[in-house]
Design an enzyme around this catalytic site. Structure first.
Site, PDB file in Angstrom:
ATOM      1  N   ASP A 227       0.842  -1.191   0.000  1.00  0.00           N
ATOM      2  CA  ASP A 227       0.000   0.000   0.000  1.00  0.00           C
ATOM      3  C   ASP A 227       0.877   1.241   0.000  1.00  0.00           C
ATOM      4  OD1 ASP A 227      -2.518  -1.278   0.096  1.00  0.00           O
ATOM      5  OD2 ASP A 227      -2.243  -1.684   2.226  1.00  0.00           O
ATOM      6  N   HIS A 228       0.365   2.315  -0.596  1.00  0.00           N
ATOM      7  CA  HIS A 228       1.132   3.555  -0.675  1.00  0.00           C
ATOM      8  C   HIS A 228       0.989   4.319   0.642  1.00  0.00           C
ATOM      9  CE1 HIS A 228       2.708   7.332  -2.181  1.00  0.00           C
ATOM     10  NE2 HIS A 228       3.003   6.736  -3.331  1.00  0.00           N
ATOM     11  N   PRO A 229       2.075   4.874   1.171  1.00  0.00           N
ATOM     12  CA  PRO A 229       1.969   5.555   2.469  1.00  0.00           C
ATOM     13  C   PRO A 229       1.163   6.845   2.452  1.00  0.00           C
ATOM     14  CG  PRO A 229       4.184   5.771   1.568  1.00  0.00           C
ATOM     15  CD  PRO A 229       3.464   4.787   0.702  1.00  0.00           C
ATOM     16  N   ARG A 282      -8.562   2.538   4.620  1.00  0.00           N
ATOM     17  CA  ARG A 282      -7.978   1.818   3.499  1.00  0.00           C
ATOM     18  C   ARG A 282      -8.436   0.350   3.449  1.00  0.00           C
ATOM     19  NH1 ARG A 282      -2.683   2.869   1.277  1.00  0.00           N
ATOM     20  NH2 ARG A 282      -1.925   3.606   3.299  1.00  0.00           N
TER      21      ARG A 282
END
Length: 402
Positions: A227-229, A282
């Site tokens: 996952d993108h931070p 998320r």
């Protein structure tokens, strides 16, 4: 065809293992004449990795477009040969620990006396100043100490290394860039400079927005795996037959992505209206996306999403990537003939020049094979060369030195 960008540039290369040879390989690929000076027995990588007919494919992949001289630099005669070669060189590359050149007698003052136009390019672990300057360095340690390793993985896995020796490669790349910049500066009338790139500092420069956020907030990033931070949705999602990597980097692309999945209405959901809200929720959003993607295959979704302008692709194994049609179209896998040893597969040239395409001018050199011819071209007589070989100072590609 026009000359390659670095044609006419002479590089004396004292590097070994990986970070330095990657730097000098780039210079050689760009057209420089790279003379690789190897200690008796050669660069240790010659004996590592997959071997075919006695040739290491690992070594071959990082030492093309070079010529080899096996030279005993522990002997005064060996240092004299090196000084002779440096007298008309443009660049000296080395990746010893800081201070090693000086112990060999090649101080900054002495090198300037030999050749005031010489550019010295050093690749090291931590830099030549500071409390860690004398420490031995290795990619794994530089990944750990740069903060890079701590940003990988998840809270459950803890820190994870990146599989390729990334700090070696980034430092080598920066060193090559620095060498080219120093050459340009010298051509414009500037001084011949010393250029330095370290593994730890080079890796730190690559941490991008992770460093920016840490400097702004004083807080460490939470490792988020795939996952993108700072963006959601963004990462790996599951189609009916496997994962798809999807990178919706802007609000416009997020809307395109969700619309293609029939989920555009989620942008009116109080949990998902903004990127900040989507980051906080998320897990729930990813589950809804996976459920929508489960109705189609990887190939179907990749075709649809790319048509919609959503960056995506399948997670390929390395062998799949190496045989990908786009990789073939870009000539990024080469088969290089090595006389007497068959051919070697290696990655190609990521930099493309329209008028001077890069190529393999010299296959990976046999240990010391070009030493006599290099000295012959610089004025050594046959008797002098024979004496150096007899004394175990110079290899001739057939008999070991020492």
């Amino acid at each position: 065809m026009s000359a390659l960008p670095l044609s006419g540039v002479k590089v004396i290369d004292l590097t070994r293992i990986l970070s330095g040879p990657f730097c000098s390989m780039i210079l050689g690929d760009l057209g420089a004449d790279v003379i690789k000076i190897e200690a008796p027995g050669g660069d240790s990588v010659r004996k590592q990795g997959h071997m075919v007919e006695g040739l290491s494919w690992y070594f071959a992949g990082f030492n093309r477009n070079k010529r080899s001289m096996e030279l005993n630099l522990r002997a005064p005669e060996g240092i004299a040969v090196l000084e002779h070669l440096l007298a008309d060189a443009d660049i000296l590359t080395e990746n010893f620990r800081p201070g090693t050149l000086e112990k060999m007698g090649l101080t900054e003052a002495h090198l300037e006396q030999i050749n005031p136009d010489l550019i010295v390019v050093s690749v090291n672990g931590y830099g030549s100043t500071g409390p860690y300057a004398d420490r031995p360095a290795f990619d794994f340690i530089a990944q750990a100490m740069s903060g890079y390793m701590a940003t990988n993985g998840t809270p459950e896995t803890g820190p994870l290394r990146t599989a390729p020796p990334i700090t070696d490669l980034v430092a080598g790349l920066y060193a090559a860039l620095g060498a080219v910049a120093a050459l340009r500066g010298r051509e414009q009338g500037g001084p011949a400079q010393r250029v330095e790139a370290s593994m730890m500092m080079s890796m730190m420069s690559m941490l991008a927005y992770l460093s920016s956020n840490a400097l702004a907030t004083g807080r460490d990033p939470v490792p988020t795996g795939n996952d993108h931070p700072i963006a959601s949705p963004y990462g790996l999602f599951r189609a009916s037959d496997g994962d798809i990597a999807v990178a919706p980097s802007t609000e416009v692309i997020v809307r395109r992505f969700l619309a293609e999945l029939g989920l555009e209405h989620l942008l009116s959901d109080p949990r998902f209206e903004t990127n900040a809200l989507r980051l906080n929720n998320r897990v729930a959003l990813n589950a809804l996306i996976d459920a929508a993607l489960a109705d189609g295959t990887q190939d179907d979704w990749i075709a649809r999403l790319n048509r919609a302008g959503v960056p995506c692709g399948r997670v390929q194994s390395l062998t799949e990537a190496l045989t990908d049609p786009q990789v073939a179209a870009q000539d990024m896998v080469l088969r290089v003939p090595h006389p007497g040893r068959g051919s070697v597969g290696m990655t190609g040239f990521p930099i493309k020049f329209s008028q001077t395409p890069l190529g393999v001018r010299h296959p990976t050199p046999e240990l010391g094979a070009q030493g006599p011819e290099i000295l012959r071209a610089t004025g050594y007589s046959e008797a002098q060369i024979a004496t150096l070989i007899a004394r175990g100072v110079l290899g001739n590609g057939n008999e070991p030195v020492g």
